[in-house]
Enzyme design. Structure first.
Site, PDB file in Angstrom:
ATOM      1  N   HIS A 117      41.905  52.934  32.874  1.00 10.65           N
ATOM      2  CA  HIS A 117      42.385  51.831  32.326  1.00 10.65           C
ATOM      3  C   HIS A 117      41.404  51.252  31.438  1.00 10.65           C
ATOM      4  CE1 HIS A 117      43.617  47.456  32.379  1.00 10.65           C
ATOM      5  NE2 HIS A 117      44.615  47.754  32.673  1.00 10.65           N
ATOM      6  N   ASP A 188      36.986  51.874  40.692  1.00 14.12           N
ATOM      7  CA  ASP A 188      37.924  51.062  40.486  1.00 14.12           C
ATOM      8  C   ASP A 188      39.129  51.307  41.594  1.00 14.12           C
ATOM      9  OD1 ASP A 188      40.111  49.843  39.673  1.00 14.12           O
ATOM     10  OD2 ASP A 188      39.809  50.384  37.501  1.00 14.12           O
ATOM     11  N   GLN A 191      44.270  50.192  42.132  1.00 10.71           N
ATOM     12  CA  GLN A 191      45.714  50.728  42.348  1.00 10.71           C
ATOM     13  C   GLN A 191      45.734  51.366  43.489  1.00 10.71           C
ATOM     14  OE1 GLN A 191      48.107  50.304  40.416  1.00 10.71           O
ATOM     15  NE2 GLN A 191      47.060  48.813  38.757  1.00 10.71           N
ATOM     16  N   LYS A 214      46.859  42.444  43.219  1.00  6.91           N
ATOM     17  CA  LYS A 214      47.515  43.746  43.324  1.00  6.91           C
ATOM     18  C   LYS A 214      47.643  43.961  44.985  1.00  6.91           C
ATOM     19  CE  LYS A 214      46.176  44.881  38.919  1.00  6.91           C
ATOM     20  NZ  LYS A 214      47.235  45.414  37.871  1.00  6.91           N
ATOM     21  N   CYS A 351      47.422  49.807  29.214  1.00  8.86           N
ATOM     22  CA  CYS A 351      46.096  49.858  29.033  1.00  8.86           C
ATOM     23  C   CYS A 351      45.492  50.888  29.111  1.00  8.86           C
ATOM     24  CB  CYS A 351      45.652  48.640  29.910  1.00  8.86           C
ATOM     25  SG  CYS A 351      46.206  46.908  29.323  1.00  8.86           S
TER      26      CYS A 351
END
Length: 393
Positions: A117, A188, A191, A214, A351
């Site tokens: 991203h 990260d 997700q 999220k 993105c």
């Protein structure tokens, strides 16, 4: 597994007279009643600023805020709540690390994956680092043999799961490789936090960034895990609440995590994260993973069996997102038509422009899943795609 749609009031909404099928969960998840009620109750009965007050409401708010920090710490397997900083989201978490490490990164390299991203690319460039990507094979697996760590590599920053493809990267293996070179690792997990059980001690990462929205909590709240190896970083933000002593000549800072939380934080947001974690743990992350795997696999199989549909990514483990295109039909048009049928998807480059360049496409249709999605949702998506194809053929 139980259908959890009833826990999410927005899913009762009709869209153009159709049952809402919400498949944009990689952008943000919907909120269960327990989270909504927690936020409402805070503002109705508990609202006060934290840590600085000696009155009842301030002490109550402070206690609930720190309880939420403890829940996050336990949820990700941190050693101590002091390793968890509240931020405004994954993007802010990564930017704070980039700002704190900027003197260390400037003129050097940050190693990322080819599916990142923009939030895990741009902050490193702003910090003055060169961003170098691990290559992908045709199925979008990371080519582990292509990992090139040199004396210029000062950080590995890797997404756990792709927001576009749903590919789950082998972050523990990557961390072990980085450790051989004494290079710190940022993960990260925006997700993956809502889909998979995470244990930062097992992963061995130095930083882990996630977003509350999220994982069924409020927007505008995020969390950053920082290992005790980096407990003395220079704060990226300065102001009230993070200082020990201030003079016109110099300032000294509190110990983590407060030294990284300048100003008034998103108190209600942090408390909502605690409520969301309670909700997830009451269901059980293993139960969530099993249910989502069933729905995800069903969706992927249905898409793959359709003529004229290209599905991107095929790694050993996948979760959350599926990206696809319909031959000869622009992804934006597909999304608009699906919306009229009550199916909410995302279209565009998500993105992730460098990934789109690797794939040789301008964008995709993305369907992304959460614990409240069902096979019935998938069936409605497939019927919508068939109608799109009929309109264009």
């Amino acid at each position: 597994m139980t259908d959890f749609r009833d826990d999410f009031p927005i899913l009762e909404k009709k869209v153009y007279g159709k049952r809402l099928v919400y498949l944009d969960n990689a952008a943000t998840t919907q909120k269960p009643d327990c989270v909504i009620d927690t936020i409402s109750d805070f503002y109705r009965t508990e609202n006060s600023n934290i840590h600085r007050g000696v009155h009842y409401l301030s002490e109550l708010s402070s206690e609930k805020y720190e309880q939420a920090r403890k829940k996050v710490s336990d949820f990700i397997g941190a050693r101590d709540p002091g390793e968890v900083t509240f931020t405004s989201g994954t993007t802010d978490s990564i930017n704070q690390v980039a700002l704190s490490l900027a003197p260390f990164l400037k003129g050097n390299e940050v190693l990322v994956s080819g599916m990142e991203h923009h939030s895990n690319i741009v902050p490193w460039q702003l910090a003055g680092a060169k961003v170098k990507a691990i290559q992908l094979d045709d199925d979008c697996n990371l080519l582990m043999d292509s990992i090139d760590i040199t004396d210029k590599t000062k950080l590995v920053a890797i997404s756990h799961a792709s927001n576009v493809l749903g590919c789950v990267n082998k972050i523990k293996e990557i961390t072990e490789i980085a450790k051989d070179y004494d290079v710190p690792v940022l993960v990260d997990a925006a997700q993956s936090i809502q889909h998979l059980s995470l244990d930062v001690k097992d992963i061995g990462c130095d930083f882990l960034a996630v977003s509350g929205h999220k994982m069924y909590a409020a927007t505008g709240i995020g969390m950053l895990y920082t290992s005790d190896r980096f407990s003395d970083l220079i704060p990226a933000r300065g102001g009230g609440g993070m200082i020990d002593k201030v003079s016109f000549e110099e300032s000294t800072y509190l110990e983590p995590p407060l030294r990284y939380e300048a100003g008034t934080p998103h108190i209600a947001g942090a408390i909502s994260v605690g409520a969301a974690i309670d909700y997830l743990q009451n269901i059980g992350m293993s139960n969530i993973k099993k249910h989502e795997h069933d729905v995800y696999s069903y969706a992927k199989d249905r898409l793959l069996e359709m003529d004229g549909v290209d599905v991107y990514g095929n790694t050993d483990e996948m979760c959350g997102s599926i990206s696809f295109n319909l031959a000869g039909i622009h992804h934006y048009d597909v999304g608009l038509i699906l919306d009229k049928m009550g199916v909410a998807v995302r279209t565009g480059h998500h993105c992730a422009q460098p990934l789109m360049e690797i794939l040789g496409i301008g964008g995709t249709v993305r369907a992304s899943f959460a614990l409240y999605n069902t096979r019935e949702d998938v069936d409605q998506l497939i019927e919508g795609i068939k109608k799109v194809e009929m309109m264009y053929n």
